[in-house]
Design an enzyme around this catalytic site. Sequence first.
Site, short mmCIF file in Angstrom:
data_model
loop_
_atom_site.label_atom_id
_atom_site.label_comp_id
_atom_site.label_asym_id
_atom_site.label_seq_id
_atom_site.Cartn_x
_atom_site.Cartn_y
_atom_site.Cartn_z
N HIS A 294 -11.14 10.48 6.76
CA HIS A 294 -10.46 11.41 5.85
C HIS A 294 -9.33 10.74 5.07
O HIS A 294 -8.69 11.40 4.25
CB HIS A 294 -9.98 12.66 6.59
CG HIS A 294 -8.95 12.41 7.64
ND1 HIS A 294 -9.22 12.49 8.98
CD2 HIS A 294 -7.65 12.09 7.55
CE1 HIS A 294 -8.12 12.25 9.68
NE2 HIS A 294 -7.16 11.99 8.82
N SER A 418 -2.89 9.20 10.87
CA SER A 418 -4.34 9.13 10.75
C SER A 418 -4.77 7.71 10.41
O SER A 418 -4.23 7.10 9.48
CB SER A 418 -4.82 10.06 9.62
OG SER A 418 -5.10 11.33 10.11
#
Lengths: 469, 117
Positions: A294, A418
């Site tokens: 992502h 992330s």
Amino acid sequence: METKHRVTQQSSRSGYLPTNGNGNGYAPVASYDDETGTAEEVVEEVAGASEASEATDYGAGATAEATTVDDATGHRPISSPVSRSTSASGENGMSDESAAETDTESTYESVEGWQESQSTEADAETEPVIEASYADVESTGNEEFFGILAGILLPLAKAVLPTLAGAAVKQGGKLVKSIVRGKKPRLSPAILQMLRQQGVNPLIIKQLELGEESDGEAMDSESDATDETSVEALAQQIEALEVVIGADDRVQVQNTTAVPWKRICHLRIQAANGKLYLGTGFFIGPRTILTAGHCVYIHGQGGWPRQIVVTPGRNAASTPFNPITATAFRSVQGWVNGKSRNYDYGVIQLPKNASVSPSIGSFGFGQFPDQFLLDKRLNTAGYPGDKPAGTMWFNGRKAKAVTSRTITYDLDTAGGQSGSPVWFKDPAGRRVVVGIHTNGASSGNSATRITKPVFDNLKKWRNEGSSMA
Amino acid sequence: MGAIRGIVRDTREKALADVTLVIMAGPPHPDLGAVTDASGKFEFGSLQPGRYVIKAYGPVESDDLPVRVQAQQTAYVEIWLEAALPTPKEDFIDGSNYVGEENYFGEENYFGEEGSQ
């Protein structure tokens, strides 16, 4: 400091933009059974020596997603439209430079300020949780926006249950000024009984009772008006947040030019629609940065990013290595088309003409059996957005659970991490990445696990980057 | 899936760029940080429905901001950050080791210039 905010709800424009990338047509990769194989075998595999093909079982334990993706297509690589030729060149990848590291600790990272005792899982789950939370209660607030529930529970909510405060805010009004109350929590016996019935941890109930006794005041009559729905929500929130209200045991990495920290990169991501995001990545080859899927394909924001600025070893305003702007990205069908959390990984290929210091080196990576992962102390470091801008933070802890495609842990992370590496250190001092941190959750943070198909793709991408060096 | 969109301003309604927004708690979500653009806007997309807590990190930190995300809905959040006023300097001075300022010397504590004639 004072904060105001206002929340409103509207229907969104639903749906996701179509995939911009085109698949490269790699054949489905060999499957494997992660319950077999010795540690030695998989360590060899990290160095590219083992290519055993074994039985597979991906069905059980997969994290739920609306979209079902089978493994035959899920791990099929897919590139951003601006990508270069993807011709891989044999097995001439980098050696595991981390093996040269002289750190004498066998399984755990050494960071200034980090205490081994901080890594025990008990830290986040034992009784001091409540004490630590109450210590945050601020004093003297004059603003009252809330309904009956908030009037009773907000002091507790502010200290222990941020999400419950949300419920209170929505009951109370639109425009909210800072939510501060100075009184100690006071809960009626009826509410405490309802919390017991909801199965809230008895230790927490006891703390609440003690809090009431020490206060010594009668309960406000309006407290009895609290309805069971609200209490149920409170109970759910208490249980959900138990794992995250312990002490923040992250440690800042000060010397980001040392191994392995210089291999970890700050990512400033500009999505296709111009929106900006922060993430983390890390070198797995001379020009290949592994990160979350992502980070390189953002659903709902135009897919493949316009660009990502990669800054290795950033430390606040200091950039010991040149920031590099990248526009070539790779991920897999399972993420790009299937949007499945189990396939949430991808890489950034740095431009051929970019100057990348060869001294940075790269992490090793590998796939390992369940119990092997559960026994290891896992490390992670990245760039959380809740800390001073551009500072790197480390945390270490054992995994809480593993599934066939994910690793769940109570490692403290925050938005911006992330794509952080999740690694262990083997007895020889080599750092071996076993997962890519992707998700935060009150119930436990998690990584995409490096399985055999992931491992194979990473090797391909690393070699692709190597061939361009 | 749902989303959180928002804008961050200062208390004079000026949009604040480069403010980092972080999801502090909630259902499983991508661990990205969102950054406000030049118009102060940010967005968290692809969020599971549920109760989230977000927080803004700019010139100052916001409080924890609770936001409920519903399926196929976008929660709009407007945030105003006000910089903390500088803490007033304490004027109180402990007298035990301090000789106060004097603007005039009376006779009792004044020694005239002396010198050899």
